[in-house]
Design a protein around this motif. Structure first.
Motif, short mmCIF file in Angstrom:
data_model
loop_
_atom_site.label_atom_id
_atom_site.label_comp_id
_atom_site.label_asym_id
_atom_site.label_seq_id
_atom_site.Cartn_x
_atom_site.Cartn_y
_atom_site.Cartn_z
N PHE A 17 3.52 1.28 -5.70
CA PHE A 17 3.12 0.11 -4.77
C PHE A 17 2.81 0.40 -3.29
O PHE A 17 3.75 0.95 -2.73
CB PHE A 17 4.30 -1.10 -5.00
CG PHE A 17 4.22 -2.20 -3.90
CD1 PHE A 17 3.22 -3.04 -4.27
CD2 PHE A 17 4.96 -2.37 -2.92
CE1 PHE A 17 2.93 -4.14 -3.35
CE2 PHE A 17 5.11 -3.40 -2.00
CZ PHE A 17 3.91 -4.49 -2.38
N GLN A 18 1.97 0.03 -2.70
CA GLN A 18 1.42 0.22 -1.42
C GLN A 18 1.04 -1.16 -1.06
O GLN A 18 0.03 -1.92 -1.36
CB GLN A 18 0.19 1.00 -1.23
CG GLN A 18 0.61 2.57 -1.42
CD GLN A 18 -0.34 3.48 -1.10
OE1 GLN A 18 -1.57 3.09 -0.75
NE2 GLN A 18 -0.22 4.70 -1.46
N SER A 19 1.75 -1.70 0.07
CA SER A 19 1.38 -3.15 0.89
C SER A 19 0.40 -2.75 1.72
O SER A 19 0.06 -2.03 2.30
CB SER A 19 2.77 -3.25 1.85
OG SER A 19 2.53 -4.48 2.69
N VAL A 20 -0.35 -4.02 1.53
CA VAL A 20 -1.58 -4.22 2.30
C VAL A 20 -1.21 -4.81 3.75
O VAL A 20 -1.71 -4.14 4.85
CB VAL A 20 -2.38 -5.32 1.58
CG1 VAL A 20 -3.75 -5.50 2.52
CG2 VAL A 20 -3.03 -4.66 0.41
N LEU A 21 -0.12 -5.29 3.84
CA LEU A 21 0.26 -5.94 5.18
C LEU A 21 0.85 -4.93 5.93
O LEU A 21 0.78 -4.83 7.10
CB LEU A 21 1.46 -6.94 4.99
CG LEU A 21 0.76 -8.39 4.34
CD1 LEU A 21 1.88 -9.20 4.02
CD2 LEU A 21 0.05 -9.06 5.40
N VAL A 22 1.79 -4.06 5.21
CA VAL A 22 2.36 -2.75 5.99
C VAL A 22 1.79 -1.49 5.30
O VAL A 22 2.70 -1.10 4.61
CB VAL A 22 3.89 -3.06 6.03
CG1 VAL A 22 4.63 -2.09 6.85
CG2 VAL A 22 4.32 -4.44 6.38
N PRO A 23 0.66 -0.82 5.53
CA PRO A 23 0.18 0.26 4.96
C PRO A 23 1.11 1.34 5.25
O PRO A 23 1.76 1.32 5.95
CB PRO A 23 -1.12 0.49 5.46
CG PRO A 23 -1.59 -0.76 6.26
CD PRO A 23 -0.18 -1.46 6.57
N PRO A 24 1.05 2.49 4.58
CA PRO A 24 1.83 3.74 4.71
C PRO A 24 1.64 4.21 6.06
O PRO A 24 0.69 4.40 6.42
CB PRO A 24 1.60 4.60 3.52
CG PRO A 24 0.88 3.82 2.33
CD PRO A 24 0.28 2.39 3.24
N TYR A 25 2.48 4.67 6.74
CA TYR A 25 2.43 5.36 8.13
C TYR A 25 2.24 4.47 9.16
O TYR A 25 2.21 4.99 10.34
CB TYR A 25 1.76 6.41 7.79
CG TYR A 25 2.05 7.54 6.57
CD1 TYR A 25 3.12 8.02 6.46
CD2 TYR A 25 1.30 7.64 5.66
CE1 TYR A 25 3.48 8.70 5.36
CE2 TYR A 25 1.46 8.53 4.59
CZ TYR A 25 2.58 9.07 4.39
OH TYR A 25 2.93 9.69 3.14
N VAL A 65 10.58 -2.85 9.43
CA VAL A 65 10.25 -3.29 8.14
C VAL A 65 10.50 -2.32 6.80
O VAL A 65 11.03 -1.30 7.14
CB VAL A 65 8.55 -3.46 8.03
CG1 VAL A 65 7.90 -4.16 8.89
CG2 VAL A 65 8.02 -1.91 8.22
N ARG A 66 11.00 -2.95 5.65
CA ARG A 66 11.22 -2.26 4.74
C ARG A 66 10.32 -2.49 3.33
O ARG A 66 10.20 -4.00 3.24
CB ARG A 66 12.58 -2.67 4.20
CG ARG A 66 13.69 -2.23 5.29
CD ARG A 66 15.13 -2.45 4.52
NE ARG A 66 15.21 -1.52 3.74
CZ ARG A 66 16.47 -1.60 2.76
NH1 ARG A 66 17.26 -2.84 2.82
NH2 ARG A 66 16.83 -0.71 1.84
N VAL A 67 9.52 -1.63 2.78
CA VAL A 67 9.04 -1.65 1.76
C VAL A 67 9.39 -1.42 0.60
O VAL A 67 9.78 -0.12 0.51
CB VAL A 67 7.28 -1.03 2.02
CG1 VAL A 67 6.51 -1.16 0.95
CG2 VAL A 67 6.81 -1.31 3.35
#
Length: 253
Positions: free
Chosen positions: A92-100, A77-79
């Motif tokens: 920006f922090q994705s809810v689908l792909v949270p940090p870490y 994945v790439r955010v």
């Protein structure tokens, strides 16, 4: 006579291609979903402009690509990132792909399933690698033990939740035996399923018991009373005398 077209046999390569196709599709779905998240997030800044009238908050490349372990194996994945031209801190922090995040919930859901199949903690990593390939990393015995602790906490919260907000019309009960013994006593799981006024079924209790005894069922029913369960209009179960004696003592007197 015309030739008969033969369908080539399904080979290991075919299976690998199918898996890779599924992963590629998953990667594209995740990318599109994260892009939609970003567009929605940027809407709050659309009226914010720089002195020369340009957008003050803009895209700024991507975070480093990383793998997320899923139920179909590792998916990359790439955010995307954003920046503010005014110097204000934005991110920006994705809810689908949270940090870490490194493991999806679908992968963690596979672990209790493997336990039900008799896979021990020490064999879990090998079993997951057999299912998902050598990329199924990060699931050491300590990780699995931590997950077990978390499941225990979730179970404790669930088994103490209030039952006062619903009217329970009837209940089903049963004792499920596992074959395990504690000294001379045969252990079982005592299960209670309730049906509310709207006809919806809910697990109300899953507790350890001994031979479906009156005392074991009494402890289960007493806890349900403390949680606010009303006396049901109907109870359904087998002929285990322990439950019926406990029900009469706790709810019918």
């Amino acid at each position: 006579m015309s030739e008969i077209n033969q369908i080539p046999p399904i080979t290991e390569t075919t299976h690998d291609l199918l898996t890779e196709t599924i992963r590629a599709g998953a990667k594209e779905i995740i990318r599109l979903a994260v892009e939609a998240e970003l567009e929605e997030y940027l809407k709050q800044f659309r009226d914010l402009k720089t002195d020369d009238g340009k957008a003050a908050v803009v895209r700024n490349g991507h975070l480093p690509e990383r793998e997320v372990q899923t139920g179909i194996g590792p998916v990359t994945v790439r955010v995307p990132k954003i920046r503010s031209k005014t110097g204000a801190p934005v991110s920006f922090q994705s809810v689908l792909v949270p940090p870490y995040v490194r493991k999806s919930k679908s992968l963690e859901a596979a672990i209790p399933w493997l336990y039900l199949k008799g896979i021990s903690t020490g064999e879990m990593n090998d079993a997951l690698e057999a299912l998902l390939g050598p990329g199924a990393s990060g699931l050491s015995s300590s990780t699995i033990s931590r997950l077990k602790t978390e499941w225990g906490k979730e179970y404790d919260v669930w088994r103490k939740a209030s039952l006062e907000d619903r009217e329970w019309a009837y209940i089903w009960v049963d004792g499920i035996y596992s074959g395990l013994r504690k000294e001379d006593d045969k252990l079982c799981a005592l299960v209670v399923i309730g049906v509310d006024g709207q006809g919806r079924k809910h697990f109300l209790a899953i507790e350890d018991g001994v031979r479906e005894s009156k005392q074991s069922w009494k402890e289960v029913l007493l806890e349900l009373k403390h949680r606010g369960m009303n006396a049901p209009k109907l109870a359904v179960g087998d002929g285990a005398l322990g439950f019926w004696a406990a029900l009469e003592e706790e709810f019918l007197r």
